[in-house]
Design a protein around this motif. Structure first.
Motif, short mmCIF file in Angstrom:
data_model
loop_
_atom_site.label_atom_id
_atom_site.label_comp_id
_atom_site.label_asym_id
_atom_site.label_seq_id
_atom_site.Cartn_x
_atom_site.Cartn_y
_atom_site.Cartn_z
N HIS A 21 -6.52 4.32 14.11
CA HIS A 21 -7.53 3.32 14.10
C HIS A 21 -8.44 3.70 14.88
CE1 HIS A 21 -4.35 0.61 10.80
NE2 HIS A 21 -4.07 2.22 10.97
N TYR A 48 -10.65 -0.04 4.09
CA TYR A 48 -9.27 -0.41 3.09
C TYR A 48 -7.85 -0.47 3.97
CZ TYR A 48 -13.56 0.67 -0.50
OH TYR A 48 -14.11 0.12 -1.10
N GLY A 49 -6.78 -0.63 3.07
CA GLY A 49 -5.48 -0.03 3.34
C GLY A 49 -5.63 -0.76 4.81
N SER A 50 -4.74 -0.02 5.60
CA SER A 50 -4.67 -0.37 7.29
C SER A 50 -5.40 -0.24 8.15
CB SER A 50 -3.40 0.89 7.59
OG SER A 50 -4.15 2.15 7.74
N ALA A 52 -8.02 -2.48 6.54
CA ALA A 52 -8.36 -3.48 6.16
C ALA A 52 -7.57 -4.53 6.71
CB ALA A 52 -8.82 -3.99 4.87
N GLU A 53 -6.64 -4.18 7.21
CA GLU A 53 -5.10 -5.22 7.68
C GLU A 53 -5.62 -5.16 9.33
OE1 GLU A 53 -1.54 -3.54 6.00
OE2 GLU A 53 -2.70 -3.63 4.39
N THR A 54 -5.46 -3.90 10.22
CA THR A 54 -5.50 -4.09 11.36
C THR A 54 -6.89 -4.22 12.23
OG1 THR A 54 -4.79 -2.42 11.57
CG2 THR A 54 -3.08 -4.25 11.45
N TYR A 55 -8.05 -3.90 11.13
CA TYR A 55 -8.77 -3.08 12.07
C TYR A 55 -9.53 -3.92 13.40
CZ TYR A 55 -12.19 -6.74 10.71
OH TYR A 55 -12.96 -8.12 10.27
N THR A 96 -12.96 -6.46 4.34
CA THR A 96 -12.20 -6.27 4.25
C THR A 96 -12.09 -6.67 2.23
OG1 THR A 96 -11.07 -8.13 4.13
CG2 THR A 96 -11.18 -6.49 6.03
N GLU A 98 -9.68 -5.79 -1.33
CA GLU A 98 -7.87 -5.02 -1.69
C GLU A 98 -7.73 -4.74 -2.35
OE1 GLU A 98 -7.12 -9.12 -3.54
OE2 GLU A 98 -7.82 -10.00 -1.49
N PRO A 104 -4.41 5.16 3.09
CA PRO A 104 -4.28 3.74 3.85
C PRO A 104 -5.45 3.86 4.95
CG PRO A 104 -2.50 5.37 4.39
CD PRO A 104 -3.26 5.38 3.66
N ASN A 105 -5.51 4.78 5.26
CA ASN A 105 -7.26 4.19 6.27
C ASN A 105 -8.40 4.16 5.57
OD1 ASN A 105 -4.82 3.69 8.56
ND2 ASN A 105 -4.59 5.60 9.29
#
Length: 220
Positions: A21, A48-50, A52-55, A96, A98, A104-105
């Motif tokens: 990341h 996108y993917g992870s 987007a979730e944890t950036y 982000t 969906e 995922p990264n």
């Protein structure tokens, strides 16, 4: 997968908590900067993917912008890259998404200035390793870990051979090569990873070929 050194397994020297990341994201951003060949005035980043979730928690945002500012993965300035970009007059926006990506990264970077713009898609595959999978709509596979030449050319007979002959003339070994096109007979993109950085005079000779539109390099 073959590893060249222990650092390919444990990851690179880096700023941030995650090789995927943070280090990978910084390298995607730096490849974008290298290919654009100058500092942009605006950057839109779609995650996108992870990513987007944890950036924010993993520092993906500061890492990508740090790369676009041409900082290496271990550069302490990455921590302040968002502010540094603002200080340099670069307008930065994050989005982000969906949509479910193939990896995922995944990050899509769209950047530009009053002279032009560029868009690429990069994925972080682990241990700081990346792949660039799309450039201005062309599909490709570029690792960013080796010197490379990207050649936009007219999709016609003999174009690939002419480029290969120039590289052979200067004893430049090709490690990986592929060609992508959007439409038959239009523009195509050669992606050529080589074993050493390319001298300017070689690039000039490639650009002088009658079938070539643009030549860009990535240095090691």
């Amino acid at each position: 997968m073959k590893y060249r050194s222990v650092f390919d397994i444990i990851g690179p020297v880096m700023i941030g908590p995650s090789s995927s990341h943070t280090a990978g994201a910084a390298r995607i951003g730096r490849v974008a900067r290298n290919l654009f060949e100058r500092q942009p005035s605006w950057v839109n980043i779609h995650l996108y993917g992870s990513f987007a979730e944890t950036y924010k928690g993993h520092g993906t945002d500061v890492a990508i912008i740090g790369g676009i500012l041409d900082f290496d993965t271990f550069d302490e300035r990455i921590k302040e890259s968002l502010q540094l970009a603002k200080d340099n007059g670069i307008e930065v926006q994050f989005f982000t998404e969906e949509a479910i990506p193939e990896h995922p990264n995944t990050a899509r970077i769209h950047l530009g200035d009053d002279k032009g713009e560029m868009e690429l898609v990069g994925i972080s595959i682990g241990g700081g390793k990346i792949e660039i999978t799309e450039l201005n709509g062309f599909q490709l596979k570029l690792s960013g870990h080796h010197p490379a030449i990207l050649v936009v050319h007219n999709d016609r007979f003999g174009a690939i051979a002419k480029v290969a002959n120039v590289l052979a003339k200067y004893e430049i070994n090709i490690g990986h090569m592929e060609v992508s096109r959007k439409e038959k007979g239009k523009l195509a993109l050669m992606t050529i990873e080589v074993d050493q950085n390319i001298e300017k005079y070689v690039l000039q000779e490639l650009e002088a070929l009658d079938c070539i539109e643009k030549v860009t390099t990535i240095v090691e």
